[in-house]
Design a protein around this motif. Sequence first.
Motif, PDB file in Angstrom:
ATOM      1  N   THR A 216       0.827  -1.214   0.000  1.00 12.62           N
ATOM      2  CA  THR A 216       0.000   0.000   0.000  1.00 12.62           C
ATOM      3  C   THR A 216       0.861   1.264   0.000  1.00 12.62           C
ATOM      4  OG1 THR A 216      -1.506  -1.238   1.394  1.00 12.62           O
ATOM      5  CG2 THR A 216      -1.925   1.129   1.199  1.00 12.62           C
ATOM      6  N   ASN A 217       1.932   1.260   0.784  1.00 14.78           N
ATOM      7  CA  ASN A 217       2.641   2.523   1.041  1.00 14.78           C
ATOM      8  C   ASN A 217       3.992   2.683   0.344  1.00 14.78           C
ATOM      9  OD1 ASN A 217       0.834   3.710   3.135  1.00 14.78           O
ATOM     10  ND2 ASN A 217       1.326   1.777   4.154  1.00 14.78           N
ATOM     11  N   CYS A 218       4.614   1.609  -0.026  1.00 12.81           N
ATOM     12  CA  CYS A 218       6.020   1.693  -0.435  1.00 12.81           C
ATOM     13  C   CYS A 218       6.285   1.166  -1.842  1.00 12.81           C
ATOM     14  CB  CYS A 218       6.907   0.908   0.535  1.00 12.81           C
ATOM     15  SG  CYS A 218       6.437   1.061   2.274  1.00 12.81           S
ATOM     16  N   ALA A 219       5.442   0.214  -2.302  1.00 11.09           N
ATOM     17  CA  ALA A 219       5.789  -0.545  -3.508  1.00 11.09           C
ATOM     18  C   ALA A 219       5.671   0.256  -4.800  1.00 11.09           C
ATOM     19  CB  ALA A 219       4.934  -1.807  -3.577  1.00 11.09           C
ATOM     20  N   SER A 220       5.050   1.446  -4.757  1.00 15.31           N
ATOM     21  CA  SER A 220       5.003   2.219  -6.004  1.00 15.31           C
ATOM     22  C   SER A 220       6.424   2.577  -6.436  1.00 15.31           C
ATOM     23  CB  SER A 220       4.159   3.483  -5.832  1.00 15.31           C
ATOM     24  OG  SER A 220       4.720   4.319  -4.852  1.00 15.31           O
ATOM     25  N   LYS A 233      13.395   9.788  -7.479  1.00 12.17           N
ATOM     26  CA  LYS A 233      12.295  10.414  -6.732  1.00 12.17           C
ATOM     27  C   LYS A 233      12.835  11.281  -5.616  1.00 12.17           C
ATOM     28  CE  LYS A 233       8.824   8.135  -8.692  1.00 12.17           C
ATOM     29  NZ  LYS A 233       7.657   8.697  -9.303  1.00 12.17           N
ATOM     30  N   ASN A 234      12.050  12.319  -5.296  1.00 13.99           N
ATOM     31  CA  ASN A 234      12.340  13.133  -4.125  1.00 13.99           C
ATOM     32  C   ASN A 234      11.411  12.666  -3.004  1.00 13.99           C
ATOM     33  OD1 ASN A 234      12.417  15.073  -2.145  1.00 13.99           O
ATOM     34  ND2 ASN A 234      11.862  16.791  -3.477  1.00 13.99           N
ATOM     35  N   ILE A 235      12.012  12.152  -1.917  1.00 16.97           N
ATOM     36  CA  ILE A 235      11.183  11.633  -0.820  1.00 16.97           C
ATOM     37  C   ILE A 235      11.123  12.619   0.346  1.00 16.97           C
ATOM     38  CG2 ILE A 235      11.511   9.216  -1.443  1.00 16.97           C
ATOM     39  CD1 ILE A 235      13.488   9.074   1.013  1.00 16.97           C
ATOM     40  N   GLY A 236      11.491  13.882   0.103  1.00 17.43           N
ATOM     41  CA  GLY A 236      11.291  14.913   1.119  1.00 17.43           C
ATOM     42  C   GLY A 236      12.302  14.902   2.252  1.00 17.43           C
ATOM     43  N   LEU A 237      13.536  14.488   1.956  1.00 13.30           N
ATOM     44  CA  LEU A 237      14.589  14.585   2.975  1.00 13.30           C
ATOM     45  C   LEU A 237      15.064  16.037   3.017  1.00 13.30           C
ATOM     46  CD1 LEU A 237      16.703  11.461   1.914  1.00 13.30           C
ATOM     47  CD2 LEU A 237      15.363  11.651   4.021  1.00 13.30           C
ATOM     48  N   GLU A 304       2.950  10.792  -4.074  1.00 13.90           N
ATOM     49  CA  GLU A 304       2.418   9.856  -3.072  1.00 13.90           C
ATOM     50  C   GLU A 304       2.918  10.152  -1.664  1.00 13.90           C
ATOM     51  OE1 GLU A 304       4.534   9.232  -5.705  1.00 13.90           O
ATOM     52  OE2 GLU A 304       4.940   7.070  -5.749  1.00 13.90           O
ATOM     53  N   LEU A 305       3.875  11.118  -1.544  1.00 16.92           N
ATOM     54  CA  LEU A 305       4.381  11.450  -0.207  1.00 16.92           C
ATOM     55  C   LEU A 305       3.933  12.852   0.246  1.00 16.92           C
ATOM     56  CD1 LEU A 305       7.979   9.934  -0.543  1.00 16.92           C
ATOM     57  CD2 LEU A 305       6.013   8.938   0.619  1.00 16.92           C
ATOM     58  N   LYS A 306       3.030  13.473  -0.515  1.00 12.93           N
ATOM     59  CA  LYS A 306       2.555  14.823  -0.149  1.00 12.93           C
ATOM     60  C   LYS A 306       1.982  14.829   1.267  1.00 12.93           C
ATOM     61  CE  LYS A 306       3.012  17.456  -3.942  1.00 12.93           C
ATOM     62  NZ  LYS A 306       4.271  18.161  -4.029  1.00 12.93           N
TER      63      LYS A 306
END
Length: 343
Positions: A216-220, A233-237, A304-306
């Motif tokens: 659900t949360n990570c596999a994309s 991807k930018n994961i907001g670090l 998906e991390l907004k």
Amino acid sequence: MNRIKTYSICFVGIFICCGFAVIQHKEVLFDYPEYWPKPAYDFSKLSMTEEEFQLGRHLFYDPILSRDNTISCASCHLQATGFTHVDHDLSHGIDGNIGTRNSMTLMNLAWSTSFMWDGGVNHIEVQALAPITSEDEMDNSLEAIVEKLNASEKYKTLFYRVHNDSVVTGQKTLLALTQFVVMLNSYNSKYDKYIRNEAGGEFTAQEKNGLELFRTNCASCHKEPLFTSQDFKNIGLAVDTTLNDFGRMGITANKSDSLKFKVPTLRNIQFTSPYMHDGRFETLQEVLQHYTTGIQQSNTLAPELKNDILLTPNERVDLLVFLRTLSDTDFLFNKRFNYPNNY
Ligand code: HEC
Ligand code: HEC
């Protein structure tokens, strides 16, 4: 099991005939599970033999590649930790120099289409030039390596076994390194056995729940079965203001790539600490803390991390338990991939 033949003639051993050695080659097979996609690497151009794999293995473990014979590829890529540099947030190279990024794991690279955290290298056959020539890593040149290898009885013998010619060239050296790293495949974790319905692959309720949460949360981004989509991807670090590393934008000069980094595989993640491109997190708990409460908003943040990912304390534990099913001890302790004793 899918199988790619990398060499069409199959002979074993060395035969001495009429006073000169005729080298007959043993083919190496590239195996991977049936439910995996086809590798991106074009094996039709590769004539890989056991001798060539072994040559690459010797080169990978040999500090002869560095200017002062102190640093080998394996100095920063250790097998037991998924071929990364455990305990080092930023990589540590020649003269005690510290680089600017965390060493990457080396596994299932035949499926990668670009290399390095920013994708700055787009072909694996030239990738080794980057650490070889980096002032903070090996600080050498291909010419100097070729000179050293040509003066070595050991390498003259090893190159002869591959090419029926003991002359070392830069191209042959890079190809041999590729032929070693491209064979480092990991597909025997508990997760793989679960997918294949094999003995040893029975998931507990907690592991099953962890897999669901993961899907659900990570596999994309950490896409099964390789656990990477090969994307950036930018994961907001938050940006580290001493390193000022904007990732992919440094390569493409495109603002829309700001703060994007290669999605790393999560296979063997239990052993590859510290985490992220700059090794900022020591533990997987800290990584989850980031995804659940630490994401920094910016224009290039992955959609998906907004919103922070919501996980209860129990769900976090289940997710961590699932991540441990990605450990593959057959790979981490495979004797074919470890330090070669003789030649
Ligand atoms: C001083 C430490 C160090 C040494 C020595 C070193 N590496 Fe690395 N390696 C790294 C770091 C750090 C990265 C990530 C670099 C980046 O993103 O800029 C990396 C990335 C890689 C990658 C890309 C993996 C991927 O998934 O994109 C490969 C392949 C690789 N190294 C192979 C090698 C080989 C082969 C050698 C020896 C010729 C070598 N490395 C020597 C630290 C090192
Ligand atoms: C939008 C894509 C995306 C999603 C969703 C995502 N990740 Fe990541 N993940 C990445 C990228 C990109 C990195 C590397 C970031 C960096 O170093 O700057 C990363 C890094 C990691 C790392 C560190 C790996 C290493 O080798 O250093 C772990 C562990 C991880 N993610 C786990 C997860 C988990 C667990 C989830 C779900 C809760 C998740 N990720 C969701 C893209 C994503």
